[in-house]
Motif scaffolding. Sequence first.
Motif, PDB file in Angstrom:
ATOM      1  N   PRO A  26      -5.540   1.859   5.645  1.00 52.82           N
ATOM      2  CA  PRO A  26      -6.230   1.514   4.388  1.00 52.82           C
ATOM      3  C   PRO A  26      -7.020   2.660   3.784  1.00 52.82           C
ATOM      4  CG  PRO A  26      -6.469  -0.257   5.971  1.00 52.82           C
ATOM      5  CD  PRO A  26      -5.818   0.879   6.711  1.00 52.82           C
ATOM      6  N   LEU A  31       0.837  -1.205   0.000  1.00 53.52           N
ATOM      7  CA  LEU A  31       0.000   0.000   0.000  1.00 53.52           C
ATOM      8  C   LEU A  31       0.875   1.260   0.000  1.00 53.52           C
ATOM      9  CD1 LEU A  31      -2.876  -0.797   2.542  1.00 53.52           C
ATOM     10  CD2 LEU A  31      -3.042  -0.660   0.055  1.00 53.52           C
ATOM     11  N   CYS A  84       0.823   5.347   0.615  1.00 56.10           N
ATOM     12  CA  CYS A  84       0.004   6.354   1.295  1.00 56.10           C
ATOM     13  C   CYS A  84       0.833   7.603   1.572  1.00 56.10           C
ATOM     14  CB  CYS A  84      -0.556   5.804   2.609  1.00 56.10           C
ATOM     15  SG  CYS A  84       0.707   5.373   3.836  1.00 56.10           S
ATOM     16  N   PRO A  93      -3.424  -2.452  -3.434  1.00 58.92           N
ATOM     17  CA  PRO A  93      -2.124  -3.032  -3.056  1.00 58.92           C
ATOM     18  C   PRO A  93      -1.357  -3.514  -4.291  1.00 58.92           C
ATOM     19  CG  PRO A  93      -3.872  -3.870  -1.640  1.00 58.92           C
ATOM     20  CD  PRO A  93      -4.545  -3.103  -2.733  1.00 58.92           C
ATOM     21  N   ALA A 131      -4.793   4.948   1.594  1.00 57.41           N
ATOM     22  CA  ALA A 131      -4.043   4.366   0.477  1.00 57.41           C
ATOM     23  C   ALA A 131      -4.387   5.064  -0.835  1.00 57.41           C
ATOM     24  CB  ALA A 131      -4.327   2.877   0.373  1.00 57.41           C
TER      25      ALA A 131
END
Length: 271
Positions: free
Chosen positions: A68, A52, A54, A75, A71
């Motif tokens: 999550p 991921l 970010c 992925p 992100a």
Amino acid sequence: MAVVNRRAHRPVLALLLSATLGSALEPRSDHAAAGCRNTVQGRTLMVDDKGLVCPVDGLDYSTGCCLPQTALSEPYSCAACEAETFCCPVYEHCVACCMGPSQATHRAEAMKSVASKKTFAKAVGSNDAFEFCRATCRTSSKSTVHGNEYLSPTRFCLSPFTIATKLPPSVSAVPGDQGLSCTQVCKAQKKRCDARFFAAINNCDHLKAAFAPCATPDRCVTNMGHDQPAFVASPNNKELFGKCLINSKESYFSCQGSHPDTRRICPCSAA
């Protein structure tokens, strides 16, 4: 009885407290199995070992994982990278793509090619995709020409050997006018020169296709220069006039090189 100067001790205590809190907030690349390792070096982005990407402020500093909800992509996404070269314009996107299951074959090939090199030995020996990708995606001497000119804006690559041996559909071999650099030749076509693909056109077949005289037997010769591969078009160059020059020195490939006697053949990218 000793007198304690409490005021004098306050800055020391404050510094110790600050250092303790600061170290807890720093991102780490060695979190326990319950958390994530991550690429500590980014100023604005991070990627964790779950693939991921970010923003830095989207990282959970207690686990080392990207949250999550912060992100920027799925992925292990390769959406921002070139399909032909597996090179990306952003380091963190390269690491994420490199670690992905879809890149397992290419990653294994890249690992095998650098297994003897100290930089990669530990990651290759333990088959650690994250550590290998962290290392291979960094720019290296293979990403530059003359040490200060990048081969391409997409310089973060799954393999440390980024020079391609064949042209993808988005790149064409374009013959230039005498004395022009490939930067100028490609710009005139509303394209850009991509130095990673000089190796793919550095041969007699491409020179023959671009310049008719190169089809004559014994016209192709090896040479070296920042303007090559090229055709020697000037009769003033009595030694090499009419010759088709194949560059024997890979490190001399350059988009900016030019010579008043030669016509260059250039890898021009539509991107």
